[in-house]
Design an enzyme around this catalytic site. Structure first.
Site, PDB file in Angstrom:
ATOM      1  N   MET A 168       0.845  -1.188   0.000  1.00 21.98           N
ATOM      2  CA  MET A 168       0.000   0.000   0.000  1.00 21.98           C
ATOM      3  C   MET A 168       0.883   1.242   0.000  1.00 21.98           C
ATOM      4  SD  MET A 168      -3.030  -0.971   2.704  1.00 21.98           S
ATOM      5  CE  MET A 168      -1.953  -1.844   3.864  1.00 21.98           C
ATOM      6  N   VAL A 169       0.687   2.101  -0.990  1.00 21.92           N
ATOM      7  CA  VAL A 169       1.478   3.321  -1.111  1.00 21.92           C
ATOM      8  C   VAL A 169       1.295   4.178   0.141  1.00 21.92           C
ATOM      9  CG1 VAL A 169       1.760   5.474  -2.406  1.00 21.92           C
ATOM     10  CG2 VAL A 169       1.407   3.321  -3.621  1.00 21.92           C
TER      11      VAL A 169
ATOM     12  N   HIS B  64      -6.070  -9.081  -7.254  1.00 18.66           N
ATOM     13  CA  HIS B  64      -7.081  -8.182  -6.708  1.00 18.66           C
ATOM     14  C   HIS B  64      -8.346  -8.404  -7.535  1.00 18.66           C
ATOM     15  CE1 HIS B  64      -8.151  -3.960  -5.070  1.00 18.66           C
ATOM     16  NE2 HIS B  64      -9.255  -4.564  -5.495  1.00 18.66           N
TER      17      HIS B  64
ATOM     18  N   ALA C 151      -5.347  -5.435   2.600  1.00 30.02           N
ATOM     19  CA  ALA C 151      -4.902  -4.054   2.425  1.00 30.02           C
ATOM     20  C   ALA C 151      -5.633  -3.136   3.408  1.00 30.02           C
ATOM     21  CB  ALA C 151      -5.124  -3.608   0.981  1.00 30.02           C
ATOM     22  N   ARG C 152      -6.805  -2.639   3.022  1.00 21.11           N
ATOM     23  CA  ARG C 152      -7.458  -1.592   3.812  1.00 21.11           C
ATOM     24  C   ARG C 152      -7.811  -2.028   5.238  1.00 21.11           C
ATOM     25  NH1 ARG C 152     -12.283  -0.532   1.008  1.00 21.11           N
ATOM     26  NH2 ARG C 152     -11.877  -2.547   0.041  1.00 21.11           N
TER      27      ARG C 152
ATOM     28  N   GLN D 101       8.069  -4.741  -3.474  1.00 19.67           N
ATOM     29  CA  GLN D 101       7.253  -4.513  -4.674  1.00 19.67           C
ATOM     30  C   GLN D 101       7.754  -3.288  -5.430  1.00 19.67           C
ATOM     31  OE1 GLN D 101       3.246  -2.714  -5.144  1.00 19.67           O
ATOM     32  NE2 GLN D 101       2.593  -4.751  -5.766  1.00 19.67           N
TER      33      GLN D 101
ATOM     34  N   CYS E 150      -2.017  -1.572 -10.147  1.00 16.96           N
ATOM     35  CA  CYS E 150      -2.343  -0.203  -9.740  1.00 16.96           C
ATOM     36  C   CYS E 150      -3.035   0.543 -10.881  1.00 16.96           C
ATOM     37  CB  CYS E 150      -1.081   0.546  -9.334  1.00 16.96           C
ATOM     38  SG  CYS E 150      -1.407   2.252  -8.825  1.00 16.96           S
TER      39      CYS E 150
ATOM     40  N   LYS F 208       1.394  -8.947  -8.868  1.00 19.51           N
ATOM     41  CA  LYS F 208       0.045  -8.653  -8.374  1.00 19.51           C
ATOM     42  C   LYS F 208      -0.744  -8.022  -9.514  1.00 19.51           C
ATOM     43  CE  LYS F 208      -2.314  -6.464  -4.456  1.00 19.51           C
ATOM     44  NZ  LYS F 208      -3.158  -5.436  -5.067  1.00 19.51           N
TER      45      LYS F 208
END
Length: 488
Positions: A18-19, A182, A241-242, A86, A115, A154
Site C-alpha cells: 500500500m502506497v 485483486h 490491504a485496507r 514490490q 495499480c 500482483k
C-alpha cells in the site's frame, strides 16, 4: 547467492503493498500481530536505481538513500526473511537492476501489475501492463532467471474471466512463485463488489499459489473473516490491504486490539526506526478514519513533527527517552569512528580544522581554482583529490595531493565538493598562497576572467571563435572529480 529460507505462499496471511502505508513501522507491526509475509509499498524502478545502499549503524537498518538524502526504502533484520519488495516497472532490464540492488536484503520481489492510478499507468506500469502480455512475460522471465529470490506479481482481473485465466496461465509459465489477484477490474473501486468467482476460477486453473486480495470492504472485518474470504476464492493465501491499514491487529487470531493501543504500538516503531513524520501522520489518519473530527483527530491533523504527534497520543515522555537513547548511541559511534580515523591516520598528511564557506569568496571563485592556478604557475601536476564517505553519518573527507604532499581538513563535510574545497584551503594556507577570500583584497582570478571574457567578446566581434577560457577548464576539472566516491 542461495536462498536460505525460501518463502512459502500457501496458507499465509499477508500484508498487501500500500502506497504510503507499507513502510517499515507498519510492516513490523503487522508481523507482531500475526502476519506471515509483508509487502512494502510500491517503489518505482527509476527512483530506486538512483539510490545508494547504506548501513545505518544507529538504527541497525539497511537504507536505500536518494540523491536528496531522503530514505526511499528502509528495512531491518527482523523482516529480512518475510518482506517482499514490490516495484513499479515497465522495463525488464531496469527491473532486474533494482532486484539485484535489494536482493540480499529482502525475501522476494514483486512486480505491480494492478495499480490503476494515472501516475503508474501513464508510465506503462501497474494496470497498464495487463494489456501488454509480451512485456509482462519479458519482465517476469528476466527476473526469475536473474535473481535467486522468489518472484511474484500482483494483478487485477480483466473484463472477461476467460481472458483473465489465459493471462494468468501465461504468467505461470514464466516460473514465478505466486500470483496475487485483486478481484476487481482496473476501472472498479473499493465500493464495487469483489469478484470472488474470478479469483476462484484462477485458483482452479493454475498450480502456483494464488493470493486473494480485495476482500476488506465485503468480507474482512475481523480475523475469522480471512478464512471465509479464502474459502470463497479457493485461494492459497489471503492478502489484506485496507482492513490492515485501518487496524493492523486484524492479523491477531485472538481478535482486534483497541485502536488506541494499536496506534501507540505503531508510534513506538516510528520512533525506533526514525520514520518521517508526514508518513506517520498519514498512517495514523487512516487508522482514525471517522474519529478525525474529534479533538484528538484535529490535533493530529495540526501536528508538524514526530514530537507533536507523540504529544497528541500521550507519548511525550517516550519520545524524549527514545530520542535520548539514539543521540547517545550516535555520539558513541561517532567517537568510535573518530578513534578509528585517528588510528588509521597517515602521519604524512598535513591537517587543519577548516571548512569552506562560499560566502567568504567572490561568486564562482573557489580555493580549488586558486590551487589549480598555482600548480600551473609552479609547473606542478594538477592537484589530485581522493574522497571517502563515512557510512555512519554519510559525511565526506577529501585528501588533496600537491607536489607529492597530502593535505586534508580534520572536519567532515556534507558533500564531496565541500570536502575537496576544504582540502584545497589546507594546502593553500600551508603553502602561504592566497586562497581567493574576499578579505584578501584584489582578486587576480576575477581580473583574469574579466580580461578573458573581454577578449572573447572582441574576437566574436571580429568573427572569431575562441576556445573556452581557462576558468571554464578549471570548473570542468572540479566537476569531473565528483565521481566514484568510495565508502570508508
Amino acid at each position: 547467492m542461495t536462498v536460505n529460507t525460501p518463502l512459502c505462499f500457501r496458507g499465509k496471511k499477508i500484508l498487501a503493498p500500500m502506497v504510503r502505508v507499507g513502510t517499515l513501522p507498519m510492516r513490523l507491526l503487522a508481523l507482531d500481530y500475526g502476519a506471515d509475509i509483508v509487502y512494502c509499498e510500491e517503489l518505482i524502478d527509476i527512483k530506486m536505481l538512483q539510490c545508494k545502499r547504506v548501513i545505518n549503524e544507529v538504527l541497525e537498518t539497511v537504507d536505500f538513500i536518494a540523491p536528496n538524502e531522503r530514505v526511499v526504502f528502509r528495512t531491518c533484520e527482523r523482516e529480512r526473511h518475510c518482506v517482499v519488495f514490490q516495484m513499479g516497472s515497465a522495463d525488464a532490464e531496469r527491473a532486474l537492476a533494482v532486484a539485484k540492488l535489494v536482493e540480499s536484503d529482502v525475501a522476494g520481489i514483486d512486480i505491480n501489475m494492478g495499480c490503476p492510478k494515472e501516475y503508474s499507468t501513464k508510465a506503462s506500469m501497474g494496470a497498464a501492463l495487463l494489456s501488454d502480455p509480451d512485456k509482462i512475460e519479458s519482465i517476469l522471465t528476466t527476473l526469475v532467471k536473474g535473481i535467486c529470490k522468489p518472484v511474484t506479481c500482483k494483478i487485477r482481473i480483466l473484463p472477461s474471466v476467460e481472458d483473465t485465466v489465459n493471462l494468468v496461465k501465461r504468467i505461470e509459465k514464466t516460473g514465478i512463485a505466486a500470483i496475487a489477484v485483486h478481484g476487481r477490474k482496473k476501472e472498479e473501486r473499493p465500493q464495487h463488489p469483489v469478484h470472488c468467482d474470478v479469483i476462484k476460477a484462477i485458483s482452479e486453473a493454475v498450480s502456483i499459489p494464488v493470493i486473494a486480495n480485495g476482500g476488506s470492504h465485503d468480507f474482512i472485518k475481523e480475523y475469522t473473516d480471512i478464512e471465509t474470504f479464502q474459502k470463497a476464492t479457493a485461494a492459497s493465501s489471503v492478502m489484506i490491504a485496507r482492513a490492515a491499514m485501518w487496524n493492523p491487529s486484524i492479523f491477531r487470531k485472538e481478535g482486534l486490539f483497541p485502536l488506541k493501543e494499536v496506534m501507540q504500538d505503531y508510534i513506538k516503531y516510528v520512533l525506533r526506526y526514525d520514520n518521517h513524520y508526514t508518513n506517520t501522520k498519514y498512517c495514523l489518519c487512516q487508522m482514525l478514519r471517522e474519529q478525525l473530527e474529534t479533538t484528538q483527530g484535529k490535533k493530529l491533523h495540526a501536528a508538524q513533527s514526530t514530537q507533536e504527534i507523540c504529544e497528541v497520543f500521550e507519548m511525550a515522555d517516550f519520545y524524549e527517552e527514545t530520542t535520548a537513547v539514539f543521540k547517545a548511541k550516535q555520539t558513541s559511534l561517532e567517537t568510535e569512528t573518530q578513534d578509528e580515523d585517528d588510528q588509521m591516520e597517515d602521519p604524512d598528511v598535513i591537517k587543519m580544522a577548516v571548512r569552506f564557506d562560499k560566502r567568504e569568496y567572490p561568486p564562482q571563485i573557489t580555493p580549488k581554482m586558486y590551487l589549480l592556478e598555482w600548480c600551473r604557475k609552479e609547473k606542478h601536476p594538477q592537484p589530485v583529490y581522493e574522497t571517502i564517505q563515512r557510512p555512519l553519518d554519510r559525511l565526506f573527507c577529501s585528501v588533496v595531493t600537491v607536489a607529492e604532499q597530502k593535505y586534508r581538513s580534520t572536519l567532515w563535510d556534507k558533500s564531496k565538493k565541500l570536502a575537496e574545497q576544504a582540502a584545497a584551503i589546507v594546502c593553500l594556507r600551508t603553502l602561504g598562497v592566497p586562497e581567493g577570500k574576499l578579505c584578501e583584497g584584489e582578486n587576480h582570478l576575477i581580473n583574469k576572467r574579466k580580461r578573458e571574457d573581454q577578449e572573447r567578446l572582441n574576437n566574436r566581434d571580429h568573427g572569431e571563435d575562441l576556445a573556452e577560457p581557462s576558468h571554464k577548464k578549471a570548473n570542468f576539472i572540479e566537476e569531473t572529480s565528483d565521481m566514484n566516491v568510495p565508502k570508508m
